[in-house]
Design a protein around this motif. Sequence first.
Motif, PDB file in Angstrom:
ATOM      1  N   HIS A 176      10.765   1.481  -3.280  1.00  0.00           N
ATOM      2  CA  HIS A 176      11.730   2.497  -2.851  1.00  0.00           C
ATOM      3  C   HIS A 176      11.127   3.397  -1.780  1.00  0.00           C
ATOM      4  N   SER A 177       9.796   3.611  -1.850  1.00  0.00           N
ATOM      5  CA  SER A 177       9.141   4.498  -0.885  1.00  0.00           C
ATOM      6  C   SER A 177       7.676   4.118  -0.746  1.00  0.00           C
ATOM      7  N   TYR A 178       7.233   4.032   0.504  1.00  0.00           N
ATOM      8  CA  TYR A 178       5.838   3.765   0.812  1.00  0.00           C
ATOM      9  C   TYR A 178       5.138   5.091   1.099  1.00  0.00           C
ATOM     10  N   PRO A 179       3.806   5.141   1.035  1.00  0.00           N
ATOM     11  CA  PRO A 179       3.104   6.400   1.324  1.00  0.00           C
ATOM     12  C   PRO A 179       3.279   6.813   2.777  1.00  0.00           C
ATOM     13  N   GLN A 180       3.227   8.107   3.013  1.00  0.00           N
ATOM     14  CA  GLN A 180       3.357   8.645   4.366  1.00  0.00           C
ATOM     15  C   GLN A 180       2.003   8.937   5.003  1.00  0.00           C
ATOM     16  N   SER A 181       0.965   9.031   4.203  1.00  0.00           N
ATOM     17  CA  SER A 181      -0.382   9.359   4.695  1.00  0.00           C
ATOM     18  C   SER A 181      -0.999   8.177   5.435  1.00  0.00           C
ATOM     19  N   ASP A 182      -1.867   8.500   6.374  1.00  0.00           N
ATOM     20  CA  ASP A 182      -2.681   7.477   7.022  1.00  0.00           C
ATOM     21  C   ASP A 182      -3.844   7.192   6.075  1.00  0.00           C
ATOM     22  N   PHE A 183      -3.790   6.093   5.378  1.00  0.00           N
ATOM     23  CA  PHE A 183      -4.785   5.792   4.351  1.00  0.00           C
ATOM     24  C   PHE A 183      -5.795   4.726   4.789  1.00  0.00           C
ATOM     25  N   LYS A 184      -5.707   4.274   6.019  1.00  0.00           N
ATOM     26  CA  LYS A 184      -6.662   3.264   6.485  1.00  0.00           C
ATOM     27  C   LYS A 184      -8.078   3.829   6.444  1.00  0.00           C
ATOM     28  N   ASP A 185      -9.003   3.027   5.875  1.00  0.00           N
ATOM     29  CA  ASP A 185     -10.418   3.406   5.714  1.00  0.00           C
ATOM     30  C   ASP A 185     -10.607   4.648   4.842  1.00  0.00           C
ATOM     31  N   ARG A 186      -9.656   4.905   3.952  1.00  0.00           N
ATOM     32  CA  ARG A 186      -9.748   6.049   3.034  1.00  0.00           C
ATOM     33  C   ARG A 186      -9.904   5.538   1.603  1.00  0.00           C
ATOM     34  N   HIS A 187     -10.427   6.418   0.759  1.00  0.00           N
ATOM     35  CA  HIS A 187     -10.541   6.137  -0.670  1.00  0.00           C
ATOM     36  C   HIS A 187      -9.218   6.522  -1.326  1.00  0.00           C
ATOM     37  N   ILE A 188      -8.647   5.587  -2.078  1.00  0.00           N
ATOM     38  CA  ILE A 188      -7.346   5.778  -2.709  1.00  0.00           C
ATOM     39  C   ILE A 188      -7.504   5.762  -4.220  1.00  0.00           C
ATOM     40  N   LEU A 189      -6.884   6.738  -4.876  1.00  0.00           N
ATOM     41  CA  LEU A 189      -6.807   6.766  -6.333  1.00  0.00           C
ATOM     42  C   LEU A 189      -5.327   6.745  -6.705  1.00  0.00           C
ATOM     43  N   VAL A 190      -4.888   5.666  -7.317  1.00  0.00           N
ATOM     44  CA  VAL A 190      -3.489   5.501  -7.730  1.00  0.00           C
ATOM     45  C   VAL A 190      -3.364   5.984  -9.166  1.00  0.00           C
ATOM     46  N   MET A 191      -2.427   6.916  -9.408  1.00  0.00           N
ATOM     47  CA  MET A 191      -2.218   7.477 -10.751  1.00  0.00           C
ATOM     48  C   MET A 191      -0.847   7.084 -11.266  1.00  0.00           C
ATOM     49  N   ASP A 192      -0.822   6.486 -12.459  1.00  0.00           N
ATOM     50  CA  ASP A 192       0.436   6.083 -13.083  1.00  0.00           C
ATOM     51  C   ASP A 192       0.424   6.516 -14.546  1.00  0.00           C
ATOM     52  N   ASP A 193       1.575   6.400 -15.183  1.00  0.00           N
ATOM     53  CA  ASP A 193       1.699   6.837 -16.568  1.00  0.00           C
ATOM     54  C   ASP A 193       1.083   5.864 -17.563  1.00  0.00           C
ATOM     55  N   ILE A 194       1.324   4.549 -17.366  1.00  0.00           N
ATOM     56  CA  ILE A 194       0.924   3.573 -18.370  1.00  0.00           C
ATOM     57  C   ILE A 194       0.445   2.286 -17.718  1.00  0.00           C
ATOM     58  N   PHE A 195      -0.529   1.676 -18.359  1.00  0.00           N
ATOM     59  CA  PHE A 195      -0.935   0.323 -18.009  1.00  0.00           C
ATOM     60  C   PHE A 195      -0.418  -0.552 -19.131  1.00  0.00           C
ATOM     61  N   ASP A 196       0.738  -1.175 -18.874  1.00  0.00           N
ATOM     62  CA  ASP A 196       1.364  -2.038 -19.875  1.00  0.00           C
ATOM     63  C   ASP A 196       0.913  -3.464 -19.590  1.00  0.00           C
ATOM     64  N   GLN A 197       1.721  -4.232 -18.890  1.00  0.00           N
ATOM     65  CA  GLN A 197       1.284  -5.566 -18.493  1.00  0.00           C
ATOM     66  C   GLN A 197       0.500  -5.515 -17.182  1.00  0.00           C
ATOM     67  N   GLY A 198       0.769  -4.501 -16.368  1.00  0.00           N
ATOM     68  CA  GLY A 198      -0.022  -4.281 -15.169  1.00  0.00           C
ATOM     69  C   GLY A 198       0.514  -4.871 -13.886  1.00  0.00           C
ATOM     70  N   HIS A 199       1.661  -5.523 -13.927  1.00  0.00           N
ATOM     71  CA  HIS A 199       2.203  -6.151 -12.715  1.00  0.00           C
ATOM     72  C   HIS A 199       2.449  -5.140 -11.601  1.00  0.00           C
ATOM     73  N   THR A 200       3.080  -4.022 -11.935  1.00  0.00           N
ATOM     74  CA  THR A 200       3.396  -3.010 -10.930  1.00  0.00           C
ATOM     75  C   THR A 200       2.121  -2.410 -10.353  1.00  0.00           C
ATOM     76  N   LEU A 201       1.227  -1.980 -11.200  1.00  0.00           N
ATOM     77  CA  LEU A 201      -0.002  -1.341 -10.736  1.00  0.00           C
ATOM     78  C   LEU A 201      -0.851  -2.311  -9.919  1.00  0.00           C
ATOM     79  N   LYS A 202      -0.953  -3.543 -10.356  1.00  0.00           N
ATOM     80  CA  LYS A 202      -1.737  -4.535  -9.622  1.00  0.00           C
ATOM     81  C   LYS A 202      -1.145  -4.759  -8.231  1.00  0.00           C
ATOM     82  N   ALA A 203       0.182  -4.866  -8.137  1.00  0.00           N
ATOM     83  CA  ALA A 203       0.827  -5.075  -6.839  1.00  0.00           C
ATOM     84  C   ALA A 203       0.603  -3.886  -5.908  1.00  0.00           C
TER      85      ALA A 203
END
Length: 185
Positions: free
Chosen positions: A92-119
């Motif tokens: 629905h929405s991609y990030p707006q920040s310039d994240f190339k060559d940056r350290h990214i920390l993705v925060m989500d509520d749950i790790f269930d099967q992991g398909h969404t987070l892995k993608a």
Amino acid sequence: MTIQKIEELNTILEEADCLINAEQLDSAIDKIANQITKDYGDKLPIVICVMNGGLIPTAALLEKLQFPLELDYVHATRYGMELEGQVELKWHSYPQSDFKDRHILVMDDIFDQGHTLKAIVEWFKENGAKTVSCATTVNKLHDRKVEMTPEYVGAEVEDRFLFGYGMDYKGYFRNLKGIYAVKGT
């Protein structure tokens, strides 16, 4: 219809089992924040909130991180308002920040099967992030997972249908300061 819906939802909450209470959630977020501070305190990371579920835990986490960082979000889902995930990830929405060559920390509520987070993690890697790690409030215990594990997990919970603290039941109850399991699941 509204009164009937409210009664149905109130019954779900009244009958639910509280698996993680407010105090335990605070401890889980403290644990994650301490680990993240050690690993990211000197890296100027971008924290990526996975909407909508990641909103509540990301806000709680950000209050605990006392170092320079940027905040952005993505909105990608397999669930929508459904109880079971679909095969395809819908962005629905991609990030707006310039994240190339940056350290990214993705925060989500749950790790269930992991398909969404892995993608999401793979998308950041494929699009130029320097490093990508992920954090979740809870890890659901079962053997139906993708081959990845979040680097930061607040707590582990049994394999039941959960809601509260970012997770929803048919679009409701994300706001609860507790993690609940629907009765009979």
